[in-house]
Structure formats: structure tokens, C-alpha cells
Design a protein around this motif. Sequence first.
Motif, PDB file in Angstrom:
ATOM      1  N   ILE A 366       0.878  -1.097  -0.204  1.00  0.00           N
ATOM      2  CA  ILE A 366       0.074   0.033  -0.102  1.00  0.00           C
ATOM      3  C   ILE A 366       0.762   1.260   0.000  1.00  0.00           C
ATOM      4  O   ILE A 366       0.664   2.249  -0.777  1.00  0.00           O
ATOM      5  CB  ILE A 366      -0.893  -0.088   1.218  1.00  0.00           C
ATOM      6  CG1 ILE A 366      -2.015  -1.177   0.903  1.00  0.00           C
ATOM      7  CG2 ILE A 366      -1.495   1.376   1.329  1.00  0.00           C
ATOM      8  CD1 ILE A 366      -2.618  -1.311   2.060  1.00  0.00           C
ATOM      9  N   LEU A 367       1.971   1.075   0.917  1.00  0.00           N
ATOM     10  CA  LEU A 367       2.688   2.436   0.987  1.00  0.00           C
ATOM     11  C   LEU A 367       3.324   2.627  -0.482  1.00  0.00           C
ATOM     12  O   LEU A 367       3.536   4.087  -0.646  1.00  0.00           O
ATOM     13  CB  LEU A 367       3.851   2.324   2.112  1.00  0.00           C
ATOM     14  CG  LEU A 367       3.301   2.550   3.489  1.00  0.00           C
ATOM     15  CD1 LEU A 367       4.350   2.188   4.331  1.00  0.00           C
ATOM     16  CD2 LEU A 367       2.620   3.893   3.768  1.00  0.00           C
ATOM     17  N   ALA A 368       3.940   1.618  -0.957  1.00  0.00           N
ATOM     18  CA  ALA A 368       4.628   1.984  -2.361  1.00  0.00           C
ATOM     19  C   ALA A 368       3.766   2.595  -3.451  1.00  0.00           C
ATOM     20  O   ALA A 368       4.010   3.433  -4.113  1.00  0.00           O
ATOM     21  CB  ALA A 368       5.212   0.622  -2.704  1.00  0.00           C
ATOM     22  N   VAL A 369       2.443   2.238  -3.518  1.00  0.00           N
ATOM     23  CA  VAL A 369       1.488   2.402  -4.422  1.00  0.00           C
ATOM     24  C   VAL A 369       1.095   3.722  -4.299  1.00  0.00           C
ATOM     25  O   VAL A 369       1.083   4.808  -5.337  1.00  0.00           O
ATOM     26  CB  VAL A 369       0.362   1.510  -4.536  1.00  0.00           C
ATOM     27  CG1 VAL A 369      -0.682   1.824  -5.557  1.00  0.00           C
ATOM     28  CG2 VAL A 369       1.005  -0.197  -4.984  1.00  0.00           C
ATOM     29  N   VAL A 370       0.704   4.133  -2.927  1.00  0.00           N
ATOM     30  CA  VAL A 370       0.148   5.598  -2.611  1.00  0.00           C
ATOM     31  C   VAL A 370       1.419   6.448  -2.966  1.00  0.00           C
ATOM     32  O   VAL A 370       1.094   7.660  -3.308  1.00  0.00           O
ATOM     33  CB  VAL A 370      -0.271   5.659  -1.259  1.00  0.00           C
ATOM     34  CG1 VAL A 370      -1.600   4.775  -0.874  1.00  0.00           C
ATOM     35  CG2 VAL A 370       0.735   5.278  -0.215  1.00  0.00           C
ATOM     36  N   ALA A 371       2.541   5.981  -2.445  1.00  0.00           N
ATOM     37  CA  ALA A 371       3.702   6.950  -2.848  1.00  0.00           C
ATOM     38  C   ALA A 371       3.846   7.325  -4.581  1.00  0.00           C
ATOM     39  O   ALA A 371       3.861   8.575  -4.643  1.00  0.00           O
ATOM     40  CB  ALA A 371       5.000   6.624  -2.353  1.00  0.00           C
ATOM     41  N   GLY A 372       3.571   6.311  -5.292  1.00  0.00           N
ATOM     42  CA  GLY A 372       3.774   6.661  -6.724  1.00  0.00           C
ATOM     43  C   GLY A 372       2.581   7.648  -7.191  1.00  0.00           C
ATOM     44  O   GLY A 372       2.633   8.272  -7.824  1.00  0.00           O
ATOM     45  N   LEU A 373       1.511   7.440  -6.446  1.00  0.00           N
ATOM     46  CA  LEU A 373       0.190   7.943  -6.784  1.00  0.00           C
ATOM     47  C   LEU A 373       0.274   9.543  -6.515  1.00  0.00           C
ATOM     48  O   LEU A 373      -0.146  10.411  -7.067  1.00  0.00           O
ATOM     49  CB  LEU A 373      -1.163   7.407  -6.324  1.00  0.00           C
ATOM     50  CG  LEU A 373      -1.604   5.983  -6.813  1.00  0.00           C
ATOM     51  CD1 LEU A 373      -2.394   5.412  -5.693  1.00  0.00           C
ATOM     52  CD2 LEU A 373      -2.251   6.229  -8.102  1.00  0.00           C
ATOM     53  N   THR A 374       0.766   9.836  -5.306  1.00  0.00           N
ATOM     54  CA  THR A 374       1.060  11.016  -4.697  1.00  0.00           C
ATOM     55  C   THR A 374       2.062  11.806  -5.573  1.00  0.00           C
ATOM     56  O   THR A 374       1.669  13.109  -5.952  1.00  0.00           O
ATOM     57  CB  THR A 374       1.311  10.984  -3.241  1.00  0.00           C
ATOM     58  OG1 THR A 374       0.796  10.142  -2.641  1.00  0.00           O
ATOM     59  CG2 THR A 374       1.551  12.384  -2.767  1.00  0.00           C
ATOM     60  N   LEU A 375       2.926  11.003  -5.913  1.00  0.00           N
ATOM     61  CA  LEU A 375       4.033  11.541  -6.819  1.00  0.00           C
ATOM     62  C   LEU A 375       3.238  11.981  -8.202  1.00  0.00           C
ATOM     63  O   LEU A 375       3.821  13.185  -8.854  1.00  0.00           O
ATOM     64  CB  LEU A 375       5.195  10.717  -7.145  1.00  0.00           C
ATOM     65  CG  LEU A 375       6.409  11.056  -7.938  1.00  0.00           C
ATOM     66  CD1 LEU A 375       7.129  12.414  -7.211  1.00  0.00           C
ATOM     67  CD2 LEU A 375       7.337  10.365  -8.437  1.00  0.00           C
ATOM     68  N   ALA A 376       2.733  11.268  -9.056  1.00  0.00           N
ATOM     69  CA  ALA A 376       2.132  11.317 -10.104  1.00  0.00           C
ATOM     70  C   ALA A 376       1.190  12.743 -10.115  1.00  0.00           C
ATOM     71  O   ALA A 376       1.094  13.529 -10.778  1.00  0.00           O
ATOM     72  CB  ALA A 376       1.139  10.286 -10.674  1.00  0.00           C
ATOM     73  N   SER A 377       0.151  12.654  -9.196  1.00  0.00           N
ATOM     74  CA  SER A 377      -0.681  13.568  -8.895  1.00  0.00           C
ATOM     75  C   SER A 377      -0.016  14.989  -8.722  1.00  0.00           C
ATOM     76  O   SER A 377      -0.312  16.144  -9.201  1.00  0.00           O
ATOM     77  CB  SER A 377      -1.845  13.445  -8.085  1.00  0.00           C
ATOM     78  OG  SER A 377      -1.482  12.866  -6.800  1.00  0.00           O
ATOM     79  N   SER A 378       0.987  15.099  -7.763  1.00  0.00           N
ATOM     80  CA  SER A 378       1.681  16.353  -7.289  1.00  0.00           C
ATOM     81  C   SER A 378       2.623  16.948  -8.521  1.00  0.00           C
ATOM     82  O   SER A 378       2.588  18.119  -8.540  1.00  0.00           O
ATOM     83  CB  SER A 378       2.542  16.238  -6.042  1.00  0.00           C
ATOM     84  OG  SER A 378       3.122  15.032  -6.047  1.00  0.00           O
ATOM     85  N   SER A 379       3.219  16.107  -9.047  1.00  0.00           N
ATOM     86  CA  SER A 379       4.007  16.293 -10.379  1.00  0.00           C
ATOM     87  C   SER A 379       3.227  17.037 -11.325  1.00  0.00           C
ATOM     88  O   SER A 379       3.480  18.024 -11.849  1.00  0.00           O
ATOM     89  CB  SER A 379       4.637  15.210 -11.015  1.00  0.00           C
ATOM     90  OG  SER A 379       5.692  14.611 -10.277  1.00  0.00           O
ATOM     91  N   SER A 380       2.045  16.460 -11.445  1.00  0.00           N
ATOM     92  CA  SER A 380       0.986  17.026 -12.877  1.00  0.00           C
ATOM     93  C   SER A 380       0.414  18.211 -12.350  1.00  0.00           C
ATOM     94  O   SER A 380       0.443  19.267 -13.036  1.00  0.00           O
ATOM     95  CB  SER A 380      -0.207  15.944 -12.901  1.00  0.00           C
ATOM     96  OG  SER A 380      -0.819  16.566 -13.898  1.00  0.00           O
TER      97      SER A 380
END
Lengths: 545, 132
Positions: A366-380
Amino acid sequence: MTALHTTGVQVVAVGASEHRPLIITLFSVFVVATLGITVWAGRQTKDATDFYAGGRSFSGFQNGLAISGDYMSAASFLGIAGSIALVGYDGFLYSIGFLVAWLVALLLVAEPLRNSGRFTMADALAFRLRQRPVRTAAGISTIVVSIFYLLAQMVGAGALVALLLGITGEGPRRLIVILVGVVMVLYVTIGGMKGTTWVQMVKAVLLIGGTLLITFLVFAKFNWNLSSLLGAAAEKSGKGAAFLEPGLKYGVTATSKIDFISLGLALVLGTAGLPHILIRFYTVPTARAARTSVNWAIGIIGCFYLMTIALGFGAAALLTPETITTSNAAGNTAAPLLAQEIGGGADSTGGAILLAVISAVAFATILAVVAGLTLASSSSFAHDLYANVIRKGTASEKEEVAAAKIAAVAIGAVAILLGIFAGKLNIAFLVALAFAVAASANLPTLLYSLFWKRFNTTGALWSIYGGLITSVFLVVFSPVVSGKETAMFPGVDFHWFPLENPGIISIPVGFLLGVVGTLLSKPEEDADRKYAELEVRSLTGAGAH
Amino acid sequence: MDPARPSASSGPPSADSYAEVQASAEFAQLRRSYRSFAFPLTVAFITWYLLYVLLSNYAGGFMDTKVVGHINVALVFGLAQFATTFGIAVWYSRHANAKLDSRADAIKARLEGPGTRGADDTDDTESTEATA
């Protein structure tokens, strides 16, 4: 038989709480170790390319591993195992759809995207279109898809805690949701893409290792015979042979059959439109490395999904349906419960250790996936909305990265709030909704933009907003949100759309609106030259970042 | 088969040079080689997958047929989807390695000109041209 298993349920709960310290220790070790990696990666993160794309320094294999870590979410591990354990064969569709979908990414998207974009999905989408409107649309869609997906992971985290702490209270569940939210924000703000990538690689190894162990133990228990495993699952489920046949969940009515097709479409077309997956292709130096990484990902993810057969049917064969649903109504805790059972049961040390290990793996997942999602949305948010739309290209790299970090904190807060309110939904199913939005709003524009010369800004806007609005609108008025016991708001009923997954309507709408919008408006200025640049660049890598 | 050379010998390729390359026979061949492989294959695997979804829905009798023990056609069909996915991934990568990469590299090297991306690319160009 039923009485015997009802006692089993209580034993499970008590056993879980007795071994709480071990579980918490393992989980803490993972969090501390990955935060250490994140701090180390953060020291090497100097410019925007490091923060958004990990300096494009990862190898194909490393990125393949990280993609697997980014993709195999709580939906795969907890959700699919739970779905198969409860509805048998119908749950297996998720595994198949989630894997086959990678071919769209491999054949059509990974390499051209790597060559034409820089940091975000919108880079490729807006390449030859008007930057500001297209980036705004793509940024909004990125954030919506990521938040849907985040919600699923948060629900998974909450479901686990009830099992781990042996209590079903709201307090501990909320605490875990908040903890996950805080750690994911730390990963992203400190480590950027480099830190996130390493966390995802570590997680992928742990998840594959944990799943291999359970698969091995399940098959050992059934004399390495798939048929006897399936037979035992069918018998214990109480459904007989129907448990192994399609249709137990989706074959009931004509409507549910259409829901099955809708889900199938969303799964296969969604992957290549998921922003957090797409940005992973920017972390490698070349298109060839992007291809290699997808191949590794297909291998790793494929093997994992094959093992969901052992997880799901193993849980069905060794636990009763009551045991599974008492722990979590949607089946999200079937995999850890199976680990406990196969380790020797709730009262044994072996059971406690395996439960602790698998629960820690689930948390890592869960932690690894939420990190990826947070990165994608904050990058965008930072690269598309802030730097290109709000600041119109005048922001410095430093300001952009700072905006991304602030956005990560805000997205973490939103995810925590949503996670607190949605506790009962099956995770695989929530993720399927994110896939439907991605397939409807992102994939059409991505493909048209790469392969259709006439495609223009109006077409992109119609397709992104049309696909996005249609899919979200249909979900809001679906049985997922209201009108059912398992709905997000079970007390009220304002649903009129019969399907749980909107894909069968919203995906064609997204594709169609792209065509209609384009044909009803003028071609882009200088369209030939711009398409020449995109096409040559996407196929050869000439001029790529 | 005489691809256009950009006038500038360094720096990013200009818009004109992209258009010239796009019009070249060499690029047309690369594009055809990619599209004629990837597009039909995409249609094929999506059709194959949808067939599986539709059969699960509407051909219960067929999918429920036992093959060996408790293993039925539905499971075999599902596992076959895994096998074809692995197979297509390997097949495409072989095609790309054999038919696409060297062509793409040659065009890229010409477009970017010598000295823009360091010595490595120049070496690549020479070796690919020698083998092409």
C-alpha cells in the motif's frame, strides 16, 4: 459444520490481537528502512529531472521492478485474493484483465511516450496541441484518477488494521489511514521519484517473496495438485462446481453480465492511461529501456497474478466464507487470514509469524503504491497546472519542485479524509473504477495524439473532459455510491445507473468525443510540421529529453 | 533511400529537419514496420481477450466443461490469456530488436548530427550503418 467455523472466527480475531507486537515491529522496520532509503535518495535529488523522473538513471530491469511495485497494489494483493475467495472464478477476471492490459502499454504507449514527454502524462498529450487548455484538462484528469486509486489503497490500509489489532473499531482504522497518508507524503517530498522508485523496488521484491511463500505452502498442502486445491475450494465455499465457473457474481442477471463486460473493458484499457504508471517510463534513459522495463513488468506481474489463484482459491479452500466475511465484508483480509491458517492456525507461532509477515507485505504494498500516486498527482499539479498554466512558464525549476511538494501534502490530506469515509468497498473494485476513468479520459487522447495527425486541441478537450465527466457522473449515480448495503452512502438511494462499472459507456464516449470534437473544429495551426516532429521523435527518440 | 541531412551539425533538430525526415523513404519504412506489426496485434489480443469475457458471460455450458479433474475450460481459457500475453510481449520485443531499433538509431543519429549527444551515439551510428 457451520457451528465449528463460527468458533473459528473468534479464534482468528483473538489470535490476531495476541501477536500484535510482532506485526507492528515488522511494519515499523519496513517504514524505517524505506524512509532511510528515501532520505538517501533525497540527497541525490538536485534538479527537476531528479525529482520528477529520478534523473532518468534507472535501468530497464530496475524500472520493470518498480513498475511492478507501483502496479501490484492492495487491489491486486488483498482485493483479488478476497474476490476469488468469495466469488470464485469471477474474481480471477481482475488478474487476467490487469495483465493483458500491459500489452496496450507495451505495443502502443511506452516507447512513444518516453520519447515525446518529459515529466508528466500531459507532456505527451499537449505536445502538438495548445499547451494551456490541454495541460489543464490532463492535469485535472491525472489528479482525479490518482485520487480514485488512492482511495482504494486507503480502504485497504483500513481493512488490514481491523485484522491486525483484532478489533473492528473506527479509531484504529482512522489512525492507520492517517499514518499511511503521512508516510507517503514523506516518501514523495523527501525522496522524489528516486526515493519512490527504490521504495517500489523493495516492495516488489517483498510482495513477490511473500506471495511465493504462501503459494508454495498452499500447493504443498494440496500435494502440488491444482485440481484438488480447486475441488477443496469449491466444496468449502458451499457453492460446489459453480464456484469454479464464470458467473457466480456477474452471471446472475442480464445487467450484471453487462457489468462484467464493462469491468473487462475498463481493466484492459485502463492501465495505459494511468498517470502514475505512465510517468515511470520517464525514469529510464531510452525508449528501448522503456520497452525492457515493460517486459520485465509483464513477467513479474504475470507471475504474481498467476499466484493469485493459489491465494484466492487457497483462502476459499482453507477458510470458510463466514471467516472471511466476518473479518472484512468485502473479503479484503482473505490473504492475511490465509497466511495465518497455513502457518498453523491462529493459536500457533507459525500462524502468527506468517500473518505478521504477510500483513507487513500488504502494508509495504500500500505504501509504495500510494507514494507513486501522490508523486504522479503532485507532479502533474506542479508541472502542468502551476508552472505551465498558472505561471505560464515563468516559474523556475526550484519553484516548480516546491509547488509539487506542497501539492503532495494537500493530496495526502485529501486521501486521508476520503479513506476515513470509505471503509466497506472491495478494493479491487474501487481500483477498477479508477481504471474506467483512466481508460475513458486519458487513453483516447494519448492514442489520438500519438497516431492521428488531424487530432486537435478541441478533440483532446472534448475527449478528456467528456470521458472524465461521463465516467465520474455514472459512478456517482451507480449502486457503488448509494442504494446498496455496501455502497459508500448506504443510508440513501439516488442511483439510477444500473452498472457498477461505467466503462462500457464512458470509454466509447471518450473515444467518440475525441473524433467528433476534432472533426467539428479547424485543424491545428502548423499541424503538419508539429505532427512530423512528434512522429519522428516518438519513433526514433531524436530530440527526446 | 537518401535521407535528408539537417543543415545544422549540432543542437536539437529543427522543425524543418523533422518534416524532411518524416517524408523520407527510410522513415516511412520504419513507420510501416512498426505500425503493421503493432496495430493488427493490438486488435488481435483485444479481440481474443473480449472473446474470453463474452464466452464467460454467455457460453456457460462450454466454459463449465471439465477438462481434467476440477479444472474446467474457463480456467484453461484464463491461463491461455496469460500465455498469449507473455508470448506477444516476447514476439514484439524480438520484432523491435530486429526491425525497428537499428533503423530508428540511424535516423536519430543523422537528425541529431555528430557531437550533439557525445561520442557514444556517433559510435552507434557507425556500427548500425555498417550492419544495416
